[in-house]
Write a protein that holds these residues in place. Structure first.
Motif, mmCIF file in Angstrom:
data_model
loop_
_atom_site.group_PDB
_atom_site.id
_atom_site.type_symbol
_atom_site.label_atom_id
_atom_site.label_comp_id
_atom_site.label_asym_id
_atom_site.label_seq_id
_atom_site.Cartn_x
_atom_site.Cartn_y
_atom_site.Cartn_z
ATOM 1 N N ASN A 19 0.832 -1.216 0.000
ATOM 2 C CA ASN A 19 0.000 0.000 0.000
ATOM 3 C C ASN A 19 0.859 1.255 0.000
ATOM 4 O O ASN A 19 0.491 2.275 -0.591
ATOM 5 C CB ASN A 19 -0.930 0.010 1.213
ATOM 6 C CG ASN A 19 -2.076 -0.965 1.059
ATOM 7 O OD1 ASN A 19 -2.348 -1.433 -0.043
ATOM 8 N ND2 ASN A 19 -2.744 -1.272 2.150
ATOM 9 N N LYS A 23 -0.355 2.748 -3.191
ATOM 10 C CA LYS A 23 -1.503 3.528 -2.730
ATOM 11 C C LYS A 23 -2.775 3.175 -3.526
ATOM 12 O O LYS A 23 -3.377 4.024 -4.189
ATOM 13 C CB LYS A 23 -1.216 5.027 -2.836
ATOM 14 C CG LYS A 23 -0.050 5.494 -1.970
ATOM 15 C CD LYS A 23 0.090 6.975 -1.976
ATOM 16 C CE LYS A 23 1.182 7.514 -1.089
ATOM 17 N NZ LYS A 23 1.999 6.595 -0.347
ATOM 18 N N PRO A 24 -3.204 1.909 -3.463
ATOM 19 C CA PRO A 24 -4.353 1.472 -4.268
ATOM 20 C C PRO A 24 -5.682 1.992 -3.725
ATOM 21 O O PRO A 24 -5.806 2.329 -2.548
ATOM 22 C CB PRO A 24 -4.289 -0.050 -4.163
ATOM 23 C CG PRO A 24 -3.648 -0.290 -2.832
ATOM 24 C CD PRO A 24 -2.642 0.808 -2.665
ATOM 25 N N ILE A 25 -6.660 2.042 -4.617
ATOM 26 C CA ILE A 25 -8.040 2.351 -4.260
ATOM 27 C C ILE A 25 -8.850 1.072 -4.441
ATOM 28 O O ILE A 25 -8.900 0.514 -5.536
ATOM 29 C CB ILE A 25 -8.618 3.473 -5.137
ATOM 30 C CG1 ILE A 25 -7.827 4.762 -4.928
ATOM 31 C CG2 ILE A 25 -10.091 3.695 -4.827
ATOM 32 C CD1 ILE A 25 -8.231 5.889 -5.854
ATOM 33 N N GLU A 26 -9.482 0.594 -3.377
ATOM 34 C CA GLU A 26 -10.231 -0.661 -3.450
ATOM 35 C C GLU A 26 -11.692 -0.391 -3.816
ATOM 36 O O GLU A 26 -12.327 0.519 -3.279
ATOM 37 C CB GLU A 26 -10.178 -1.396 -2.111
ATOM 38 C CG GLU A 26 -10.928 -2.718 -2.119
ATOM 39 C CD GLU A 26 -10.915 -3.396 -0.757
ATOM 40 O OE1 GLU A 26 -9.860 -3.947 -0.394
ATOM 41 O OE2 GLU A 26 -11.958 -3.362 -0.070
ATOM 42 N N ARG A 27 -12.207 -1.195 -4.757
ATOM 43 C CA ARG A 27 -13.610 -1.105 -5.144
ATOM 44 C C ARG A 27 -14.197 -2.498 -5.239
ATOM 45 O O ARG A 27 -13.487 -3.460 -5.540
ATOM 46 C CB ARG A 27 -13.774 -0.382 -6.485
ATOM 47 C CG ARG A 27 -13.360 1.081 -6.436
ATOM 48 C CD ARG A 27 -13.761 1.807 -7.700
ATOM 49 N NE ARG A 27 -13.377 3.220 -7.628
ATOM 50 C CZ ARG A 27 -12.592 3.839 -8.480
ATOM 51 N NH1 ARG A 27 -12.099 3.185 -9.505
ATOM 52 N NH2 ARG A 27 -12.313 5.115 -8.347
ATOM 53 N N THR A 44 -4.550 2.858 -15.628
ATOM 54 C CA THR A 44 -4.982 2.064 -14.493
ATOM 55 C C THR A 44 -4.413 0.655 -14.531
ATOM 56 O O THR A 44 -4.319 0.035 -15.579
ATOM 57 C CB THR A 44 -6.527 1.959 -14.451
ATOM 58 O OG1 THR A 44 -7.090 3.260 -14.449
ATOM 59 C CG2 THR A 44 -6.989 1.222 -13.212
ATOM 60 N N CYS A 46 -5.307 -2.991 -12.526
ATOM 61 C CA CYS A 46 -6.279 -3.652 -11.656
ATOM 62 C C CYS A 46 -5.623 -4.867 -11.008
ATOM 63 O O CYS A 46 -5.069 -5.718 -11.704
ATOM 64 C CB CYS A 46 -7.498 -4.110 -12.456
ATOM 65 S SG CYS A 46 -8.385 -2.799 -13.317
ATOM 66 N N ASP A 100 -8.289 -3.865 -6.403
ATOM 67 C CA ASP A 100 -7.476 -2.683 -6.105
ATOM 68 C C ASP A 100 -7.097 -1.999 -7.416
ATOM 69 O O ASP A 100 -6.668 -2.654 -8.368
ATOM 70 C CB ASP A 100 -6.198 -3.079 -5.362
ATOM 71 C CG ASP A 100 -6.406 -3.179 -3.854
ATOM 72 O OD1 ASP A 100 -7.465 -2.748 -3.383
ATOM 73 O OD2 ASP A 100 -5.498 -3.699 -3.174
ATOM 74 N N VAL A 102 -4.630 0.828 -9.194
ATOM 75 C CA VAL A 102 -3.356 1.510 -9.007
ATOM 76 C C VAL A 102 -3.039 2.291 -10.274
ATOM 77 O O VAL A 102 -3.316 1.825 -11.381
ATOM 78 C CB VAL A 102 -2.222 0.486 -8.737
ATOM 79 C CG1 VAL A 102 -0.880 1.183 -8.616
ATOM 80 C CG2 VAL A 102 -2.521 -0.332 -7.495
ATOM 81 N N LYS A 103 -2.463 3.449 -10.133
ATOM 82 C CA LYS A 103 -2.037 4.231 -11.284
ATOM 83 C C LYS A 103 -0.910 3.503 -12.011
ATOM 84 O O LYS A 103 0.055 3.054 -11.394
ATOM 85 C CB LYS A 103 -1.555 5.618 -10.847
ATOM 86 C CG LYS A 103 -2.658 6.583 -10.435
ATOM 87 C CD LYS A 103 -3.505 6.985 -11.627
ATOM 88 C CE LYS A 103 -4.532 8.046 -11.239
ATOM 89 N NZ LYS A 103 -5.371 8.419 -12.406
#
Length: 213
Positions: A19, A23-27, A44, A46, A100, A102-103
């Motif tokens: 992380n 710095k992932p964003i979880e959906r 992106t 995934c 997750d 991630v850029k």
């Protein structure tokens, strides 16, 4: 936590601090939901934490084609697409999924600490992605329906390390993945059962013969 991706073994300690790197964003997504489309502008990555995801497109006759499938631990780059006019490639949730995001720029650039876990994740992704693409190409290049099925079964058998395994796709989706007619595929599977090449019980397959011979 997945410990092995595409032949590159990852220690559990490698995932500690991921992380901090990405710095992932979880959906979360429900079965059947569209996750995202492939696009050069889609910066992106995934990372599948739970569930099964399909990469699909439609052919000239508006028939769905499954290009690839992904499961827990797989990493998908959505900004790398073939040059194709008016063709849309999209990721959809086959099952309920947790992903997750991630850029891509963060994924490909080494973090400030130049940590080994970051490099191992990238190496694992490259190896598995290349291996998966080659496998699907090999399957599609087989000249007969039986050869396509046998080649697919051989890949799954080798991956699982045993003669009995569960197909990662439902049979209707497997026909799309193999680019064959479902009814013809089911008839061929029935013949292979009758000839004692395999034993199939829905998605459960037991390989009786050595398919590599």
């Amino acid at each position: 936590m997945i410990e092995e991706i595409g032949g590159a073994r990852l220690k559990k300690s490698d995932f500690i601090g991921i992380n901090e790197c990405f710095k992932p964003i979880e959906r979360e997504y429900k079965r059947g939901e569209i996750i995202t489309t492939y696009s050069p502008e889609n910066d992106t990555i995934c990372i599948i934490k739970e569930g099964t995801v399909y990469l699909t497109t439609d052919n000239a006759e508006n028939q769905r084609r499954i290009i690839s499938f992904y499961e827990k631990g797989d990493i998908i780059v959505t900004c790398i697409v073939p040059e194709s006019d008016n063709r849309i490639f999209y990721l959809s949730a086959k099952t309920n999924c947790k992903i997750d995001f991630v850029k891509y720029s963060k994924f490909t650039a080494c973090c400030e600490k130049h940590c080994s876990k970051h490099q191992r994740i990238i190496s694992a992704y490259i190896k598995k992605s290349h291996k998966k693409s080659l496998a699907h190409t090999d399957i599609l290049c087989q000249q007969t329906l039986r050869s396509k099925l046998l080649t697919f079964f051989e890949y799954i058998k080798t991956e699982k390390g045993k003669n009995t395994f569960y197909l990662p796709l439902p049979l209707s989706d497997l026909a799309d993945y193999l680019s064959v007619d479902r009814s013809a595929m089911m008839r061929e599977i029935k013949k292979m059962n009758e000839e004692n090449i395999i034993i199939s019980e829905k998605r459960k397959i037991t390989v009786i013969e050595d398919l590599s011979e």
